[in-house]
Every structure is written in structure tokens, then in C-alpha cells.
Design an enzyme around this catalytic site. Structure first.
Site: not given
Lengths: 261, 386
Positions: B124, B126-127, B129, B131-132, B343, B346, B370
Site C-alpha cells: 500500500f 500512501l506515505t 517523501p 507526506a507522512g 538492560q 547486561g 501507522e
């Protein structure tokens, strides 16, 4: 082909297994229970034979009410119907008693082929296939890593797993075949299969329904009994042999002491 | 069996996917992550289980499940590996769902069987460069010339757009003229572009921080011509269509985040029991056990949130606010749990061979993709009349 496949619900292979303190049977309440892993290979093989030759796959299990989960799994993989033998009097059945009960149920289904797995991960007796064949009066083909069925000639051929290769074993149908993990890759149930399993015929039988004599099954009818049990000791750290020119001699000495050479 | 509140069938599905994740996904996840390779063999296994057809009716080759069953599968996969989980999520929610939801019978019959079977993947677009989050800022155009759509523009961060089995990309485009042309500015439509189509270029894959085994590319579209019937849904309804798709997608992403958060708990419990320091398992220190308790609590709350949002969506009740809440709390839980799990592990937690390191790198995108966490807060605030 009318195929019967036996399945067993066992404590999760990955879980720590315990015995019930009171009667020294496997504790099934404190752990997750799953279908015996090797039974999945049996179900898969039954489905593959059905897909190749047509027919019907009937799942048979003996176990407490919860064992219906294992039946559902086999049905969701694609088996057609199931028989669940469940009764409090069956609790504590050993391999001899279990095989007697299963044979009684299976004989009413008039199968062309009975498939079991080579062993269950809880007790690891590995004898049910042979016991069933004996009780049903059928030829037994155990430890199969490949099964070829020829319905027209009414025979079954297997590659029987051996330490140094395999043996070709043939028998007339009907027969009992036990399978090993090498035989196939069991499918995962799909959601469609899971939903379809709900609507598949499931017959629940009590010991009386199956015509079993209460004295011959369960703890009462068991020919063996667990007298005592201790947890496996934690694995001790091994002996480290430092090689100071005589490493080979030391290792040979160790192996000789263990009576391995 | 834990009382999950699931039906027997949902629980059976959850278990089946959990076993698949343990036996098939886990053994190869680290290698695909390291090699940044798309796990075709794992995707084929997921396809064989029917996972790509989960939320679609059987008449189109689907499994007859729903959004919630898809979420359960995504959660169990993400518990082990986010890359395969996002491949499934995007394949269903973004690849196939727009076709199912807005497609004509012809479009459904053409595309859904192969998508549901997992033989093909859809993407799909949509996004862009530039327009996010502000998807209305779309610059890609589709002009109707001689009975064909001629698409020009660029798309960014498009999942599943460059695999060997990608067969279509649905793109959003302005169909009322370019920005600044006047009245038609706001008219956005969705158009299905088969892959390959001349003029559609799948640019080289991104180098990402995480999700290494997921396929993500920029796309460029230069005079891409497709027939009039490739318009998906009504002309000018593209904006409304993808808003509907994104709201459901948020619930699925929330499930993915919960899976990652749970995976961090699983790994931490195992490690804290096995690892000893100062003569006792590190789990004996409350600094560790309390941290894991908090991780478990976050996961539980996040799961409850997505179960609730999915239940509302399936009941046909409003769910946009609840989906935004689920996405916000679960992505936060995922990032927090990944940080804490690392964490607890370690030095080993910083080593790529440990799955918590992979979870740590995979988690951050969940607060971005999303709809960023900021967008979720904006949506929630809007529902409060703010």
C-alpha cells in the site's frame, strides 16, 4: 482406506514433568498439556495416505476430559472424525491396560490401517504399536520412516528405521504401523481447519460404553506399578582430562573403567 | 491452559501460530536479521497455514476469520520476530484489505485468491517523501488520459513492495490535478498498479535500524499507465478509504507491539532465572524481578487495550479512539520493555545474537509507523473535544 490413528495428550515436552505424590502417575494438572509430538507425525502420515488414496481418518485417544484438546488438534489438521475413550476408571492404566482398551475401541472401527507413533514423550514405553498389533491380531510394522500403501494389492510396505540403515518390511492389510519423526513434516492447523474441526463427529465413550471390564483397566488392572520415584539428579560436571602427553591413555583408562571399551 | 478469555478456536489458532513461531521462525530469525534477507521459506510456511487469508471470507480463498484472529497470529509471531509479523500485518491490512473493502467483484476475484493464499503480496503506497502523518499532503498525481490513469510521483517506506512475490501496489494519488491547480486539490483516489508495470521502479531497499527481514523500499512512478478499471473504490474517496484502513491497521500494529513486549518478558524471565551473579540468580534481586513485573503489567494492559479495540471494531461500534489508545500504549510498552529486557541481559543484551537486542532495534518503529505516537495523542485529544 479406512485409517485409524492413535494420539495421546501428554505434559508439554518443554515443561518440567512430575509424578503425582499420591498415586505416582504423571501429574497432568500442574503443566500445559499438548499432543504427543510424535503423534503429529502419525496424524500427518494418515492424512497423506488419505490424500493419495482417498478414505477416512479416524482419531482415537484415551485420556481425561481435557484430552479432547488433542483430538481437536488432530481434527483441525484434517482428520475426519474421532473417538474419545474417557473414564475415571481408566486413570493409571499402564501400557498393557491401555493397549487392551484401545484395541477394544479400534476393533469396532474395522480399520484397513492403524497408525501410531513409536513412543510418547511422557512414559516413553514405545510398546503401544506392538501391543495393539498383538491384541488386534494384525501384522505389526514398527519404527517406520517411510510408508507406502498399495490398496489394490492390499499391502503396505515400510522402511523400518535401523541403527545402520533401514529394512524394507511388507505386510498385508489391515496392519498396524508405528512411525518415527523422520517420516514427514507435520502440517500446522489452519484457522479454516480449526473452525471445521468444531463440526466434525466426535464420539465419547465411557469404559462401559466400550465394553471394558473395570477390573482390567486403570490402576486396578495395571500389571506394573510404580513403587518409588526420585527426581533425576542434576547433571554433574564431567571429568576434565588435561593432556600432558598421556591424554590418550587417560581417556582409554576412563572408557575402560566405564566398561565402554 | 491460561484463562485468556479466548474461544477454544481462537486459543487453538494462537497455539498453532505460537508453535510455528517457536519451531519455524525462531531458528532462522537471527540469520535473516543479520543478512537482511526476506524469509521466503518462513512466509511460505505462514501461507500454508492460511495466515495471509485469515481475515477474509472463504469465497475469496480466505480462512473466514476476522481482524481479531489476525491480531492473535500477529502477536504470536512478533513475540519471536517482528519482521515476519509486519510482513503478515502489511500483507493483510495494507495489501489485501483495501481490495476486499473497496474493490469491485472483478478486482476481488482477480487479486484476493492469490493474496489470501500467500502466493502473492500486495503493498500500500500512501506515505511520500514529503507526506507522512499529513497524508492529505499527497503529491503523487493520476491523470485520466485516453481512458487510462497516468500516475506520476514517489512513495516512501513501502512494506512488501519489492519481494519476488509482490504482485501489486495500491497507491494514493491526486486525481483532481496537482497541488496548486485549484479546485480539484483535495481529490485523492486509490489506484491499483500491478507489479511489474512499465514506469514503476522499486528503488533499492532502505538500510533500517530494525525490521531487517521485512521488505521496505522507496517507489518512483514515472508515467505509469494502468486501465480505468484499476481505480479502487470511488474516485475522490481515497482519503476516506485509507483512514478507515489505517484505523484497523492500528489495532493490528498494536497486537504486533504487544507480541514484542511479551517476547521481552519471556526472554527476561528465562534469563533472570538462569543467570547468576554474586552467588544467586539475578531474579532474586528485586531490581530485576520488579522490572520484569512492570514489563508484564505493561504488556497485559496493552493487550487488554487492543482486545477491546478489536472487539469494538468487530461489533460495529466506534473504535477510532480505542484503536489510537491501543496503538499508543502498546508501542510505548514495546519500547519500554525492549529497553528493560536489554538492560536485564547486561552485555549480552547488546549482542545481536540475543533476541532482545533484535527486539530493541525492532521496537522503535512501533512508535512511528501507522501513525506516530503524537498522531495517536492528537486523535485521542480530538475525541475529547480538544
Amino acid at each position: 482406506m479406512n485409517i485409524v490413528v492413535t494420539v495421546k495428550q501428554v505434559p508439554d515436552t518443554w515443561a518440567e514433568k512430575k509424578l503425582d505424590a499420591a498415586d505416582k502417575t504423571v501429574d497432568r494438572k500442574s503443566v500445559d498439556n499438548v499432543m504427543n509430538e510424535m503423534d503429529e507425525y502419525g496424524v500427518e502420515e494418515a492424512l497423506k495416505i488419505k490424500e493419495a488414496h482417498g478414505g477416512e481418518v479416524t482419531v482415537v485417544t484415551m485420556g481425561p476430559a481435557k484430552a479432547v484438546e488433542t483430538i481437536r488438534k488432530a481434527l483441525s489438521m484434517g482428520a475426519d472424525k474421532a473417538v474419545h475413550l474417557t473414564d475415571d476408571s481408566l486413570h493409571g492404566s499402564d501400557a498393557l491396560a491401555t493397549s487392551a482398551a484401545l484395541a477394544k475401541v479400534i476393533s469396532t472401527l474395522s480399520p484397513d490401517l492403524v497408525i501410531t507413533s513409536s513412543e510418547a514423550s511422557d512414559a516413553r514405553g514405545g510398546v503401544i504399536g506392538a501391543l495393539l498389533a498383538e491384541r488386534l491380531g494384525l501384522p505389526q510394522l514398527t519404527q517406520a520412516r517411510k510408508v507406502t500403501v498399495d490398496p489394490a494389492a492390499s499391502k503396505v510396505t515400510i522402511e523400518r528405521q535401523a541403527d545402520n540403515g533401514y529394512a524394507l518390511v511388507e505386510a498385508s492389510l489391515p496392519a498396524v504401523v508405528s512411525v518415527v519423526e523422520k517420516i514427514n513434516q507435520p502440517r500446522y492447523p489452519s484457522f479454516k481447519g480449526i473452525m471445521a474441526a468444531k463440526k466434525k463427529p466426535l464420539t465419547t465413550l465411557s469404559a462401559a460404553d466400550a465394553g471394558l471390564d473395570a477390573a482390567s483397566v486403570g490402576l486396578a488392572g495395571a500389571a506394573t506399578s510404580v513403587v518409588t520415584a526420585v527426581p533425576a539428579p542434576p547433571r554433574s560436571s564431567g571429568t576434565i582430562v588435561k593432556d600432558e602427553g598421556d591424554g590418550g591413555t587417560k581417556i582409554a583408562g576412563f572408557l575402560a573403567a566405564q566398561k565402554l571399551i | 491452559m491460561p484463562d485468556t478469555g479466548l474461544t477454544d478456536e481462537q486459543e487453538a489458532l494462537r497455539r498453532a501460530v505460537a508453535e510455528f513461531a517457536r519451531d519455524v521462525v525462531a531458528p532462522v530469525a537471527a540469520r535473516h536479521d543479520e543478512e537482511r534477507s526476506f524469509p521466503y521459506e518462513v512466509v511460505a510456511g505462514m501461507a500454508a497455514m492460511g495466515l495471509f487469508g485469515l481475515p477474509f471470507p472463504q469465497e475469496y480463498g480466505g480462512m473466514g476469520g476476522d481482524l481479531f484472529s489476525l491480531c492473535l497470529a500477529i502477536e504470536e509471531l512478533a513475540r519471536v520476530d517482528s519482521s515476519v509479523a509486519i510482513t503478515l500485518e502489511a500483507g493483510c491490512s495494507l495489501g489485501a484489505m483495501p481490495i476486499y473493502r473497496f474493490g469491485s467483484e472483478e478486482q476481488r476475484a482477480r487479486w484476493l485468491p492469490m493474496l489470501c493464499a500467500g502466493e502473492a503480496l500486495g503493498a500500500f503506497g500512501l506515505t511520500e517523501p514529503e507526506a507522512g502523518s499529513d497524508a492529505g499532503g499527497t503529491r503523487t498525481t493520476a491523470a485520466f488520459v485516453d481512458g487510462e490513469w497516468v500516475v506520476n510521483g514517489a512513495k516512501a517506506f513501502i512494506t512488501n513492495s519489492g519481494t519476488d512475490i509482490t504482485r501489486l501496489v495500491t497507491v494514493t494519488a491526486r486525481t483532481g490535478g496537482a497541488v496548486g491547480d485549484g479546485g480539484g486539490d483535495r481529490e485523492i483516489s486509490t489506484i491499483v498498479i500491478p507489479v511489474p508495470t512499465p514506469g514503476l521502479t522499486v528503488e533499492p531497499a532502505y538500510s533500517k535500524v530494525g525490521w531487517h527481514a521485512s521488505d521496505t523500499h522507496p517507489l518512483s512512478l514515472s508515467d505509469v499507465r494502468v486501465p480505468a478499471e484499476n481505480l479502487l473504490g470511488e474516485r475522490g474517496r481515497g482519503y476516506a478509504n485509507f483512514l478507515a484502513i489505517l484505523a484497523e491497521g492500528r489495532i493490528a500494529i498494536s497486537a504486533l507491539a504487544v507480541g514484542l513486549a511479551q517476547g521481552c518478558v519471556d526472554e527476561s524471565v528465562t534469563y533472570a532465572k538462569a543467570r547468576s551473579a554474586f552467588g544467586r540468580p539475578i531474579a532474586a534481586n528485586q531490581a530485576i524481578s520488579f522490572k520484569i513485573a512492570e514489563m508484564e503489567a505493561r504488556t497485559h494492559v496493552a493487550r487488554t487495550a487492543y482486545y477491546d479495540a478489536a472487539a469494538r471494531a468487530l461489533a460495529g461500534r466506534p473504535f477510532a479512539k480505542e484503536a489510537a489508545i491501543a496503538k499508543l500504549v502498546s508501542s510505548t510498552a514495546a519500547v519500554d520493555n525492549a529497553r528493560d529486557a536489554t538492560q536485564i541481559h547486561g552485555g549480552y543484551g547488546f549482542m545481536n545474537e540475543y533476541s532482545v537486542a533484535r527486539h530493541w532495534r525492532d521496537s522503535k518503529i512501533l512508535e512511528i509507523g501507522e501513525g506516530t505516537s503524537e498522531i495517536q495523542k492528537m486523535l485521542i485529544a480530538r475525541h475529547l473535544g480538544l
